[in-house]
Motif scaffolding. Structure first.
Motif, PDB file in Angstrom:
ATOM      1  N   SER A   1       4.479   1.797  -9.571  1.00  0.00           N
ATOM      2  CA  SER A   1       4.433   3.208  -9.178  1.00  0.00           C
ATOM      3  C   SER A   1       3.699   3.364  -7.849  1.00  0.00           C
ATOM      4  O   SER A   1       4.044   2.717  -6.882  1.00  0.00           O
ATOM      5  CB  SER A   1       3.811   4.036 -10.300  1.00  0.00           C
ATOM      6  OG  SER A   1       3.897   5.398 -10.013  1.00  0.00           O
ATOM      7  N   ASP A   2       2.656   4.204  -7.802  1.00  0.00           N
ATOM      8  CA  ASP A   2       1.935   4.424  -6.540  1.00  0.00           C
ATOM      9  C   ASP A   2       0.565   3.752  -6.542  1.00  0.00           C
ATOM     10  O   ASP A   2      -0.395   4.257  -5.970  1.00  0.00           O
ATOM     11  CB  ASP A   2       1.832   5.918  -6.219  1.00  0.00           C
ATOM     12  CG  ASP A   2       0.911   6.665  -7.172  1.00  0.00           C
ATOM     13  OD1 ASP A   2       0.634   6.133  -8.269  1.00  0.00           O
ATOM     14  OD2 ASP A   2       0.468   7.768  -6.831  1.00  0.00           O
ATOM     15  N   ARG A   3       0.503   2.586  -7.178  1.00  0.00           N
ATOM     16  CA  ARG A   3      -0.746   1.816  -7.190  1.00  0.00           C
ATOM     17  C   ARG A   3      -0.610   0.589  -6.294  1.00  0.00           C
ATOM     18  O   ARG A   3       0.492   0.223  -5.890  1.00  0.00           O
ATOM     19  CB  ARG A   3      -1.082   1.394  -8.620  1.00  0.00           C
ATOM     20  CG  ARG A   3      -1.420   2.589  -9.522  1.00  0.00           C
ATOM     21  CD  ARG A   3      -1.592   2.152 -10.929  1.00  0.00           C
ATOM     22  NE  ARG A   3      -0.266   1.804 -11.466  1.00  0.00           N
ATOM     23  CZ  ARG A   3       0.140   2.117 -12.683  1.00  0.00           C
ATOM     24  NH1 ARG A   3      -0.658   2.753 -13.505  1.00  0.00           N
ATOM     25  NH2 ARG A   3       1.332   1.771 -13.094  1.00  0.00           N
ATOM     26  N   THR A   4      -1.723  -0.056  -6.020  1.00  0.00           N
ATOM     27  CA  THR A   4      -1.696  -1.284  -5.232  1.00  0.00           C
ATOM     28  C   THR A   4      -1.571  -2.481  -6.182  1.00  0.00           C
ATOM     29  O   THR A   4      -1.888  -2.359  -7.373  1.00  0.00           O
ATOM     30  CB  THR A   4      -2.987  -1.441  -4.398  1.00  0.00           C
ATOM     31  OG1 THR A   4      -4.088  -1.615  -5.297  1.00  0.00           O
ATOM     32  CG2 THR A   4      -3.224  -0.243  -3.491  1.00  0.00           C
ATOM     33  N   PRO A   5      -1.137  -3.628  -5.682  1.00  0.00           N
ATOM     34  CA  PRO A   5      -1.066  -4.813  -6.550  1.00  0.00           C
ATOM     35  C   PRO A   5      -2.436  -5.182  -7.144  1.00  0.00           C
ATOM     36  O   PRO A   5      -2.513  -5.612  -8.295  1.00  0.00           O
ATOM     37  CB  PRO A   5      -0.562  -5.917  -5.604  1.00  0.00           C
ATOM     38  CG  PRO A   5       0.121  -5.210  -4.503  1.00  0.00           C
ATOM     39  CD  PRO A   5      -0.598  -3.903  -4.352  1.00  0.00           C
TER      40      PRO A   5
ATOM     41  N   LEU B   1       0.902  -1.158   0.000  1.00  0.00           N
ATOM     42  CA  LEU B   1       0.000   0.000   0.000  1.00  0.00           C
ATOM     43  C   LEU B   1       0.934   1.200   0.000  1.00  0.00           C
ATOM     44  O   LEU B   1       1.662   1.425   0.974  1.00  0.00           O
ATOM     45  CB  LEU B   1      -0.900   0.017   1.242  1.00  0.00           C
ATOM     46  CG  LEU B   1      -1.793   1.244   1.383  1.00  0.00           C
ATOM     47  CD1 LEU B   1      -2.796   1.324   0.225  1.00  0.00           C
ATOM     48  CD2 LEU B   1      -2.519   1.237   2.714  1.00  0.00           C
ATOM     49  N   PRO B   2       0.974   1.967  -1.100  1.00  0.00           N
ATOM     50  CA  PRO B   2       1.953   3.056  -1.219  1.00  0.00           C
ATOM     51  C   PRO B   2       1.894   4.051  -0.059  1.00  0.00           C
ATOM     52  O   PRO B   2       0.828   4.288   0.521  1.00  0.00           O
ATOM     53  CB  PRO B   2       1.568   3.736  -2.534  1.00  0.00           C
ATOM     54  CG  PRO B   2       0.834   2.690  -3.304  1.00  0.00           C
ATOM     55  CD  PRO B   2       0.117   1.862  -2.275  1.00  0.00           C
ATOM     56  N   ARG B   3       3.054   4.606   0.260  1.00  0.00           N
ATOM     57  CA  ARG B   3       3.125   5.610   1.328  1.00  0.00           C
ATOM     58  C   ARG B   3       2.235   6.800   1.024  1.00  0.00           C
ATOM     59  O   ARG B   3       1.668   7.399   1.932  1.00  0.00           O
ATOM     60  CB  ARG B   3       4.566   6.074   1.524  1.00  0.00           C
ATOM     61  CG  ARG B   3       5.370   5.116   2.335  1.00  0.00           C
ATOM     62  CD  ARG B   3       6.609   5.736   2.880  1.00  0.00           C
ATOM     63  NE  ARG B   3       7.504   6.212   1.835  1.00  0.00           N
ATOM     64  CZ  ARG B   3       8.766   6.549   2.021  1.00  0.00           C
ATOM     65  NH1 ARG B   3       9.284   6.491   3.224  1.00  0.00           N
ATOM     66  NH2 ARG B   3       9.521   6.940   1.035  1.00  0.00           N
ATOM     67  N   SER B   4       2.087   7.133  -0.262  1.00  0.00           N
ATOM     68  CA  SER B   4       1.241   8.270  -0.643  1.00  0.00           C
ATOM     69  C   SER B   4      -0.219   8.040  -0.269  1.00  0.00           C
ATOM     70  O   SER B   4      -1.010   8.978  -0.207  1.00  0.00           O
ATOM     71  CB  SER B   4       1.353   8.546  -2.145  1.00  0.00           C
ATOM     72  OG  SER B   4       0.889   7.429  -2.891  1.00  0.00           O
ATOM     73  N   ARG B   5      -0.577   6.798   0.016  1.00  0.00           N
ATOM     74  CA  ARG B   5      -1.948   6.454   0.412  1.00  0.00           C
ATOM     75  C   ARG B   5      -2.021   5.998   1.867  1.00  0.00           C
ATOM     76  O   ARG B   5      -2.969   5.346   2.267  1.00  0.00           O
ATOM     77  CB  ARG B   5      -2.483   5.348  -0.484  1.00  0.00           C
ATOM     78  CG  ARG B   5      -2.558   5.754  -1.935  1.00  0.00           C
ATOM     79  CD  ARG B   5      -3.283   4.702  -2.676  1.00  0.00           C
ATOM     80  NE  ARG B   5      -3.254   4.933  -4.095  1.00  0.00           N
ATOM     81  CZ  ARG B   5      -3.889   4.174  -4.960  1.00  0.00           C
ATOM     82  NH1 ARG B   5      -4.578   3.133  -4.537  1.00  0.00           N
ATOM     83  NH2 ARG B   5      -3.822   4.436  -6.241  1.00  0.00           N
ATOM     84  N   GLY B   6      -0.979   6.295   2.609  1.00  0.00           N
ATOM     85  CA  GLY B   6      -0.985   5.959   4.034  1.00  0.00           C
ATOM     86  C   GLY B   6      -0.343   4.637   4.382  1.00  0.00           C
ATOM     87  O   GLY B   6      -0.466   4.168   5.512  1.00  0.00           O
ATOM     88  N   GLY B   7       0.363   4.031   3.445  1.00  0.00           N
ATOM     89  CA  GLY B   7       1.039   2.760   3.708  1.00  0.00           C
ATOM     90  C   GLY B   7       2.194   2.941   4.681  1.00  0.00           C
ATOM     91  O   GLY B   7       2.959   3.894   4.576  1.00  0.00           O
ATOM     92  N   ALA B   8       2.296   2.030   5.621  1.00  0.00           N
ATOM     93  CA  ALA B   8       3.303   2.133   6.681  1.00  0.00           C
ATOM     94  C   ALA B   8       4.608   1.447   6.277  1.00  0.00           C
ATOM     95  O   ALA B   8       4.641   0.601   5.387  1.00  0.00           O
ATOM     96  CB  ALA B   8       2.767   1.483   7.955  1.00  0.00           C
ATOM     97  N   ASP B   9       5.679   1.827   6.980  1.00  0.00           N
ATOM     98  CA  ASP B   9       6.961   1.136   6.855  1.00  0.00           C
ATOM     99  C   ASP B   9       6.945  -0.033   7.839  1.00  0.00           C
ATOM    100  O   ASP B   9       7.522   0.044   8.919  1.00  0.00           O
ATOM    101  CB  ASP B   9       8.128   2.076   7.193  1.00  0.00           C
ATOM    102  CG  ASP B   9       8.357   3.133   6.137  1.00  0.00           C
ATOM    103  OD1 ASP B   9       7.992   2.905   4.975  1.00  0.00           O
ATOM    104  OD2 ASP B   9       8.911   4.187   6.488  1.00  0.00           O
ATOM    105  N   SER B  10       6.268  -1.106   7.464  1.00  0.00           N
ATOM    106  CA  SER B  10       6.140  -2.261   8.354  1.00  0.00           C
ATOM    107  C   SER B  10       6.491  -3.530   7.584  1.00  0.00           C
ATOM    108  O   SER B  10       6.463  -3.556   6.352  1.00  0.00           O
ATOM    109  CB  SER B  10       4.709  -2.370   8.885  1.00  0.00           C
ATOM    110  OG  SER B  10       3.818  -2.691   7.829  1.00  0.00           O
TER     111      SER B  10
END
Length: 168
Positions: free
Chosen positions: A125-129, A100-109
């Motif tokens: 890019s900044d899309r989800t799978p 889940l891209p960081r630009s959409r709130g994805g965490a560094d986990s």
């Protein structure tokens, strides 16, 4: 001579960490640890005392270890966990990707990062799978085992194996 490293066991034989030869000798000489496995012959002389060269030492007192040892998330760790293979196509991976891209709130986990090849990373890019119609080859999760919780065991000595196997 190569740098000698020593496995440190807690008083209950739980692997704690790997230390330098010098640090291990200080623990032994100060009677904070005892030698369990050692290099045959060639002792270390300190004053009039001879000490065995430690390979595995046991602490004389128990050290409390936090039960929930959280493994820090790092780029190197994600690549190592995924065996340097892209989570999307399986090729050699040199980068990591946020599912889940960081630009959409994805965490560094651990659960949101996966090893990724440069081609897949640029295409996604900044899309989800799901938006790409891609499937993950594995479900990303926090790594487990002594290779992750006991620092320094990634380059282990064969003489450590019986002690590391007890903790697995």
């Amino acid at each position: 001579m190569t740098t000698m490293r020593t496995l440190v066991l807690n008083a209950g034989y739980e692997p704690l960490t790997v230390v330098s030869f010098k640090r291990a000798m200080v623990l032994v000489m100060n009677e904070k640890a005892s030698v369990i496995e050692h290099v045959e012959g060639d002792p270390v002389w300190a004053g009039r005392n001879a000490y065995e060269r430690p390979v595995v030492i046991l602490l004389t007192r128990y050290v409390r270890v936090p039960s929930a040892r959280r493994i820090p998330v790092t780029r190197r760790g994600v690549l190592r966990r995924d065996d340097h293979r892209c989570g999307y196509c399986g090729r050699n991976a040199a980068t990591i990707d946020h599912i889940l891209p960081r630009s959409r709130g994805g965490a560094d986990s651990w659960e949101n990062l996966i090893a990724c090849c440069l081609k897949c990373n640029n295409l996604k890019s900044d899309r989800t799978p799901q938006e790409m119609g891609w499937q993950l080859r594995m479900a990303p999760r926090q790594p487990r085992g002594t290779a992750w919780t006991v620092r320094g065991t990634e380059r282990s000595d064969p003489r450590w194996e019986p002690y590391l196997a007890l903790a697995a």
